[in-house]
Design a protein around this motif. Sequence first.
Motif, PDB file in Angstrom:
ATOM      1  N   PRO A   1      22.316 104.574  61.641  1.00  0.00           N
ATOM      2  CA  PRO A   1      21.245 103.942  60.858  1.00  0.00           C
ATOM      3  C   PRO A   1      20.692 102.697  61.564  1.00  0.00           C
ATOM      4  O   PRO A   1      21.440 101.909  62.121  1.00  0.00           O
ATOM      5  N   ILE A   2      19.379 102.563  61.512  1.00  0.00           N
ATOM      6  CA  ILE A   2      18.700 101.459  62.184  1.00  0.00           C
ATOM      7  C   ILE A   2      17.349 101.237  61.516  1.00  0.00           C
ATOM      8  O   ILE A   2      16.784 102.160  60.921  1.00  0.00           O
ATOM      9  N   LEU A   3      16.840 100.016  61.609  1.00  0.00           N
ATOM     10  CA  LEU A   3      15.498  99.685  61.143  1.00  0.00           C
ATOM     11  C   LEU A   3      14.597  99.485  62.357  1.00  0.00           C
ATOM     12  O   LEU A   3      14.981  98.803  63.312  1.00  0.00           O
ATOM     13  N   LEU A   4      13.412 100.091  62.331  1.00  0.00           N
ATOM     14  CA  LEU A   4      12.410  99.909  63.377  1.00  0.00           C
ATOM     15  C   LEU A   4      11.178  99.263  62.748  1.00  0.00           C
ATOM     16  O   LEU A   4      10.893  99.479  61.571  1.00  0.00           O
ATOM     17  N   PHE A   5      10.434  98.501  63.537  1.00  0.00           N
ATOM     18  CA  PHE A   5       9.301  97.754  62.990  1.00  0.00           C
ATOM     19  C   PHE A   5       8.044  97.964  63.835  1.00  0.00           C
ATOM     20  O   PHE A   5       8.120  98.160  65.043  1.00  0.00           O
TER      21      PHE A   5
ATOM     22  N   LEU B   1       9.864  87.340  64.523  1.00  0.00           N
ATOM     23  CA  LEU B   1      11.229  87.837  64.631  1.00  0.00           C
ATOM     24  C   LEU B   1      11.251  89.362  64.524  1.00  0.00           C
ATOM     25  O   LEU B   1      11.686  90.059  65.436  1.00  0.00           O
ATOM     26  N   LEU B   2      10.743  89.869  63.412  1.00  0.00           N
ATOM     27  CA  LEU B   2      10.635  91.322  63.225  1.00  0.00           C
ATOM     28  C   LEU B   2       9.292  91.830  63.707  1.00  0.00           C
ATOM     29  O   LEU B   2       9.177  92.945  64.214  1.00  0.00           O
ATOM     30  N   PHE B   3       8.268  91.011  63.518  1.00  0.00           N
ATOM     31  CA  PHE B   3       6.902  91.374  63.893  1.00  0.00           C
ATOM     32  C   PHE B   3       6.340  90.317  64.845  1.00  0.00           C
ATOM     33  O   PHE B   3       6.767  89.160  64.843  1.00  0.00           O
ATOM     34  N   ASN B   4       5.354  90.719  65.639  1.00  0.00           N
ATOM     35  CA  ASN B   4       4.620  89.789  66.503  1.00  0.00           C
ATOM     36  C   ASN B   4       5.521  89.043  67.486  1.00  0.00           C
ATOM     37  O   ASN B   4       5.402  87.825  67.653  1.00  0.00           O
ATOM     38  N   ASN B   5       6.423  89.762  68.132  1.00  0.00           N
ATOM     39  CA  ASN B   5       7.239  89.161  69.182  1.00  0.00           C
ATOM     40  C   ASN B   5       7.263  90.123  70.365  1.00  0.00           C
ATOM     41  O   ASN B   5       7.694  91.267  70.230  1.00  0.00           O
ATOM     42  N   ILE B   6       6.791  89.662  71.511  1.00  0.00           N
ATOM     43  CA  ILE B   6       6.688  90.544  72.676  1.00  0.00           C
ATOM     44  C   ILE B   6       7.989  90.596  73.468  1.00  0.00           C
ATOM     45  O   ILE B   6       8.128  91.408  74.383  1.00  0.00           O
ATOM     46  N   TYR B   7       8.938  89.718  73.154  1.00  0.00           N
ATOM     47  CA  TYR B   7      10.167  89.628  73.939  1.00  0.00           C
ATOM     48  C   TYR B   7      11.341  90.383  73.310  1.00  0.00           C
ATOM     49  O   TYR B   7      12.273  90.770  74.010  1.00  0.00           O
ATOM     50  N   LEU B   8      11.328  90.552  71.990  1.00  0.00           N
ATOM     51  CA  LEU B   8      12.451  91.159  71.286  1.00  0.00           C
ATOM     52  C   LEU B   8      12.199  92.631  70.994  1.00  0.00           C
ATOM     53  O   LEU B   8      11.080  93.030  70.676  1.00  0.00           O
ATOM     54  N   GLU B   9      13.248  93.430  71.070  1.00  0.00           N
ATOM     55  CA  GLU B   9      13.169  94.830  70.678  1.00  0.00           C
ATOM     56  C   GLU B   9      12.940  94.892  69.161  1.00  0.00           C
ATOM     57  O   GLU B   9      13.694  94.262  68.404  1.00  0.00           O
ATOM     58  N   PRO B  10      11.916  95.610  68.701  1.00  0.00           N
ATOM     59  CA  PRO B  10      11.597  95.627  67.259  1.00  0.00           C
ATOM     60  C   PRO B  10      12.544  96.538  66.469  1.00  0.00           C
ATOM     61  O   PRO B  10      12.155  97.595  65.967  1.00  0.00           O
ATOM     62  N   SER B  11      13.811  96.125  66.379  1.00  0.00           N
ATOM     63  CA  SER B  11      14.799  96.947  65.695  1.00  0.00           C
ATOM     64  C   SER B  11      15.911  96.084  65.118  1.00  0.00           C
ATOM     65  O   SER B  11      16.138  94.961  65.573  1.00  0.00           O
ATOM     66  N   VAL B  12      16.592  96.632  64.125  1.00  0.00           N
ATOM     67  CA  VAL B  12      17.774  95.990  63.539  1.00  0.00           C
ATOM     68  C   VAL B  12      18.813  97.089  63.309  1.00  0.00           C
ATOM     69  O   VAL B  12      18.583  98.011  62.517  1.00  0.00           O
ATOM     70  N   ILE B  13      19.926  97.007  64.007  1.00  0.00           N
ATOM     71  CA  ILE B  13      21.004  97.989  63.834  1.00  0.00           C
ATOM     72  C   ILE B  13      21.742  97.690  62.536  1.00  0.00           C
ATOM     73  O   ILE B  13      22.047  96.529  62.230  1.00  0.00           O
TER      74      ILE B  13
ATOM     75  N   VAL C   1      12.573  90.618  49.340  1.00  0.00           N
ATOM     76  CA  VAL C   1      14.016  90.771  49.539  1.00  0.00           C
ATOM     77  C   VAL C   1      14.283  91.634  50.777  1.00  0.00           C
ATOM     78  O   VAL C   1      15.143  91.313  51.604  1.00  0.00           O
ATOM     79  N   VAL C   2      13.542  92.733  50.916  1.00  0.00           N
ATOM     80  CA  VAL C   2      13.711  93.619  52.079  1.00  0.00           C
ATOM     81  C   VAL C   2      13.468  92.847  53.375  1.00  0.00           C
ATOM     82  O   VAL C   2      14.276  92.900  54.316  1.00  0.00           O
ATOM     83  N   LEU C   3      12.360  92.110  53.437  1.00  0.00           N
ATOM     84  CA  LEU C   3      12.014  91.370  54.646  1.00  0.00           C
ATOM     85  C   LEU C   3      13.028  90.272  54.951  1.00  0.00           C
ATOM     86  O   LEU C   3      13.419  90.073  56.106  1.00  0.00           O
ATOM     87  N   ALA C   4      13.461  89.556  53.916  1.00  0.00           N
ATOM     88  CA  ALA C   4      14.433  88.478  54.107  1.00  0.00           C
ATOM     89  C   ALA C   4      15.768  89.020  54.601  1.00  0.00           C
ATOM     90  O   ALA C   4      16.399  88.437  55.496  1.00  0.00           O
ATOM     91  N   LYS C   5      16.202  90.152  54.055  1.00  0.00           N
ATOM     92  CA  LYS C   5      17.463  90.757  54.487  1.00  0.00           C
ATOM     93  C   LYS C   5      17.356  91.248  55.929  1.00  0.00           C
ATOM     94  O   LYS C   5      18.292  91.093  56.717  1.00  0.00           O
ATOM     95  N   CYS C   6      16.223  91.844  56.278  1.00  0.00           N
ATOM     96  CA  CYS C   6      15.998  92.296  57.657  1.00  0.00           C
ATOM     97  C   CYS C   6      16.112  91.113  58.625  1.00  0.00           C
ATOM     98  O   CYS C   6      16.773  91.214  59.666  1.00  0.00           O
ATOM     99  N   SER C   7      15.464  90.012  58.284  1.00  0.00           N
ATOM    100  CA  SER C   7      15.472  88.823  59.145  1.00  0.00           C
ATOM    101  C   SER C   7      16.865  88.249  59.291  1.00  0.00           C
ATOM    102  O   SER C   7      17.284  87.848  60.386  1.00  0.00           O
ATOM    103  N   THR C   8      17.603  88.202  58.189  1.00  0.00           N
ATOM    104  CA  THR C   8      18.964  87.654  58.221  1.00  0.00           C
ATOM    105  C   THR C   8      19.868  88.471  59.134  1.00  0.00           C
ATOM    106  O   THR C   8      20.609  87.924  59.961  1.00  0.00           O
ATOM    107  N   ILE C   9      19.802  89.799  59.000  1.00  0.00           N
ATOM    108  CA  ILE C   9      20.631  90.675  59.836  1.00  0.00           C
ATOM    109  C   ILE C   9      20.233  90.554  61.306  1.00  0.00           C
ATOM    110  O   ILE C   9      21.084  90.508  62.200  1.00  0.00           O
ATOM    111  N   LYS C  10      18.934  90.481  61.570  1.00  0.00           N
ATOM    112  CA  LYS C  10      18.446  90.355  62.942  1.00  0.00           C
ATOM    113  C   LYS C  10      18.949  89.055  63.572  1.00  0.00           C
ATOM    114  O   LYS C  10      19.435  89.052  64.713  1.00  0.00           O
TER     115      LYS C  10
END
Length: 285
Positions: A56-60, A101-113, A149-158
Amino acid sequence: MKNILGDNGECLIGIEKSESFSLKNPIQLSEYTIILIHKGEGIYHADFASFHFSGPILLFSTPLQTIFIEQLKNTEYTLLKFHGDFYCIEIHRDEVACNGLLFNNIYLEPSVILSEQQHYDFCQLLKRLEEELIDSSSSEMILKSYLQVVLAKCSTIKLRSMEKKAAVSTKDEKMEQFRLLLDEKYLTLHKPNEYAEILSISSNTLAKKSIKYFGKTPSQLIQDRLILEAKKMLHLTTLSIKEIAYQLQFNDEYYFSRFFKKHTQISPQAFRNRVGISKVAYLSK
């Protein structure tokens, strides 16, 4: 498919399932998109960057990125889409901390394991959000609360995963310098050898290090940085295309438009028409 549509027919917020919404072929969505991969694997492409994943993984993806999944193997996923007009991540920067962090970042892989427990938690959140989308008596406030809540949890895990990675891996100081230099000089320096000279390394060394560290060539990062700024200005300001071209130091708006379309497959005006001008653009007026 469960979508709430705006006055102009655009999707404000919606949920799609893999059985009825295919990501096998390149597509450009007007919304910010979170893809929850329940199981399976593949190669995720977002514009010109790509990486292998397994669930399972989140992609953005950000609005009008060209995205698709290649080599899907037993993949099941759920998409959560939301338009900037429905929920502005700039206005809610402090609450969700997802922009850059999740969006608009050219340096980070847009994913959260995700762990199995985290995957279960997100499934439950999306299930409740889906129920609210179906319920005709549900309010916009409730939908925004679930999304927040979804976005905040995604950011916290990332952030936690990045902290763990930083604790066990060694930073490449030259690449960190390159990142800072690019953010400072992207308007005036457009060739990799110009950055290599300032960093006192060869162009070949810069290319090898950049691919290893960021997963992109220096040329890709330079182009991505310009495009990212252009997208921000198209969405977050009321400046004309001509004014944006001038601020980004292009010779004229036509050259800017050709450059933008070459790297996004859509013209600056078409991008603005589909994504819209954010409420943020009018706050200082």
